[in-house]
Enzyme design. Structure first.
Site, PDB file in Angstrom:
ATOM      1  N   LEU A 197       3.755  -3.956  14.588  1.00  0.00           N
ATOM      2  CA  LEU A 197       4.213  -3.432  15.873  1.00  0.00           C
ATOM      3  C   LEU A 197       3.230  -3.793  16.987  1.00  0.00           C
ATOM      4  CD1 LEU A 197       6.492  -1.691  17.038  1.00  0.00           C
ATOM      5  CD2 LEU A 197       5.088   0.320  16.594  1.00  0.00           C
ATOM      6  N   GLU A 198       1.958  -3.799  16.638  1.00  0.00           N
ATOM      7  CA  GLU A 198       0.897  -4.034  17.629  1.00  0.00           C
ATOM      8  C   GLU A 198      -0.251  -4.723  16.904  1.00  0.00           C
ATOM      9  OE1 GLU A 198      -0.453  -0.093  18.658  1.00  0.00           O
ATOM     10  OE2 GLU A 198      -0.544   0.444  16.539  1.00  0.00           O
ATOM     11  N   SER A 242      -2.309  -1.163   9.498  1.00  0.00           N
ATOM     12  CA  SER A 242      -3.299  -1.099  10.581  1.00  0.00           C
ATOM     13  C   SER A 242      -4.584  -1.833  10.232  1.00  0.00           C
ATOM     14  CB  SER A 242      -3.622   0.368  10.888  1.00  0.00           C
ATOM     15  OG  SER A 242      -4.232   0.956   9.758  1.00  0.00           O
ATOM     16  N   CYS A 263      -1.306  12.235 -15.916  1.00  0.00           N
ATOM     17  CA  CYS A 263      -2.082  13.381 -16.395  1.00  0.00           C
ATOM     18  C   CYS A 263      -3.557  13.020 -16.236  1.00  0.00           C
ATOM     19  CB  CYS A 263      -1.753  13.673 -17.856  1.00  0.00           C
ATOM     20  SG  CYS A 263      -2.782  14.991 -18.563  1.00  0.00           S
ATOM     21  N   HIS A 279      -1.541   1.323  -4.208  1.00  0.00           N
ATOM     22  CA  HIS A 279      -1.928   2.726  -3.998  1.00  0.00           C
ATOM     23  C   HIS A 279      -1.050   3.696  -4.794  1.00  0.00           C
ATOM     24  CE1 HIS A 279      -4.104   1.741   0.072  1.00  0.00           C
ATOM     25  NE2 HIS A 279      -4.775   1.348  -0.983  1.00  0.00           N
ATOM     26  N   CYS A 292       1.651  19.089 -19.508  1.00  0.00           N
ATOM     27  CA  CYS A 292       1.807  17.660 -19.793  1.00  0.00           C
ATOM     28  C   CYS A 292       2.587  17.496 -21.097  1.00  0.00           C
ATOM     29  CB  CYS A 292       0.421  17.010 -19.912  1.00  0.00           C
ATOM     30  SG  CYS A 292       0.502  15.295 -20.482  1.00  0.00           S
ATOM     31  N   GLN A 330       0.852  -1.201   0.000  1.00  0.00           N
ATOM     32  CA  GLN A 330       0.000   0.000   0.000  1.00  0.00           C
ATOM     33  C   GLN A 330       0.882   1.244   0.000  1.00  0.00           C
ATOM     34  OE1 GLN A 330      -3.427  -0.633   3.046  1.00  0.00           O
ATOM     35  NE2 GLN A 330      -1.793  -2.023   3.609  1.00  0.00           N
TER      36      GLN A 330
END
Ligand code: OAD
Length: 242
Positions: free
Chosen positions: A210-211, A185, A123, A115, A143, A98
């Protein structure tokens, strides 16, 4: 049963945190994420861009410069090595990120950017393929393909837009024997739903973060800690050594 040999890995901003790139929603140590500092609707939506295009360009120009200054960390290198080891032995590792940085590819991995990529531009008005951005983007830019002024934007998928590579992702997920989610997350769909799709297909699932993430309950196994430590430790079972 042998070790998995067809692995699907999804990464999020947590894997680049130790390289010095901010996450979007922070981490367990109370560190603020990007979206608690700025309004994501202004900086990550087509509406925000049409209201203040130069402000949005500035936001991505600063972040693009930061991406150019940082280096991949041991988690990026471990995944790249694991991908090439599995491919050499007839298996595969499909890496989907992502993240809009290029740290996976700089570590030597082949990666699908669902993403988009901050180092590229597109453009809004013509079908030219994504192009490398040299320096910054501004509304005064023209462009090179269609000649229009003010139509360039970062090649970043914003809220309300369709992520890239969804077909290839679906095919790779259907062939996997292990789904691994790293440094994300689980707050943003469709990526947050991949774990459920994997489960429905009978694929084992694992979280390295991490968590516990928002969908931690959906994973069969987990290892919590910094990606730079937990990812190389996990990859070591295939003989990856950094
Ligand atoms: P988030 O900021 O939502 O989540 C980052 C995750 O990484 C959190 O669960 C942290 O606990 C974890 N984390 C932080 N530091 C870590 C470390 N050193 N090692 C391992 N994990 C760590 O980021 P994403 O899940 O990537 O989309 O966000 C998903 C999407 O939301 C982004 O791609 C972006 C954003 O809005 C768009 O811009 C379309």
């Amino acid at each position: 049963m042998g070790k998995p040999s067809r692995i699907f890995v999804l990464t999020g901003s947590g894997i680049s945190a130790e390289s010095g790139i901010s996450t979007y929603r922070g981490g367990a140590d109370g560190e603020e994420g990007l979206w608690s500092e700025v309004d994501f609707q202004k900086y990550a939506s087509p509406e925000g861009f049409s209201e203040d295009p130069e402000g949005v360009h500035h936001f991505y120009n600063v972040r693009r410069k930061q991406v150019r200054e940082v280096q991949p960390n041991s988690a990026h290198y471990a995944l790249a090595q694991l991908q090439s080891k599995l491919r050499e032995s007839g298996g595969d590792l499909t890496l989907v990120t992502q993240n809009v940085d290029d740290l996976h590819e700089r570590a030597g991995a082949e990666v699908l950017h669902m993403h988009g990529e901050i180092l590229k531009g597109i453009c809004d008005m013509c079908p030219r393929p994504a192009f490398e951005v040299q320096g910054d983007l501004h509304i005064s830019d023209g462009c090179d393909a269609c000649g229009r002024i003010g139509t360039l934007r970062p090649d970043v998928v914003w809220f309300g837009e369709m992520p890239y590579h969804m077909e290839a992702i679906d095919v790779a997920l259907s062939k996997a024997d292990l789904f691994v989610s790293i440094g994300t997350s689980g707050a943003v769909y469709p990526a947050a739903g991949f774990v459920q799709e994997a489960k429905m297909r009978g694929i084992k699932t694992m979280e390295l973060n991490l968590e516990p993430s928002d969908n931690a309950y959906a994973f069969d196994t987990a290892d919590y800690g910094k990606a730079g430590e937990v990812v190389p430790r996990w990859a070591a079972q295939w003989g990856v050594s950094l």
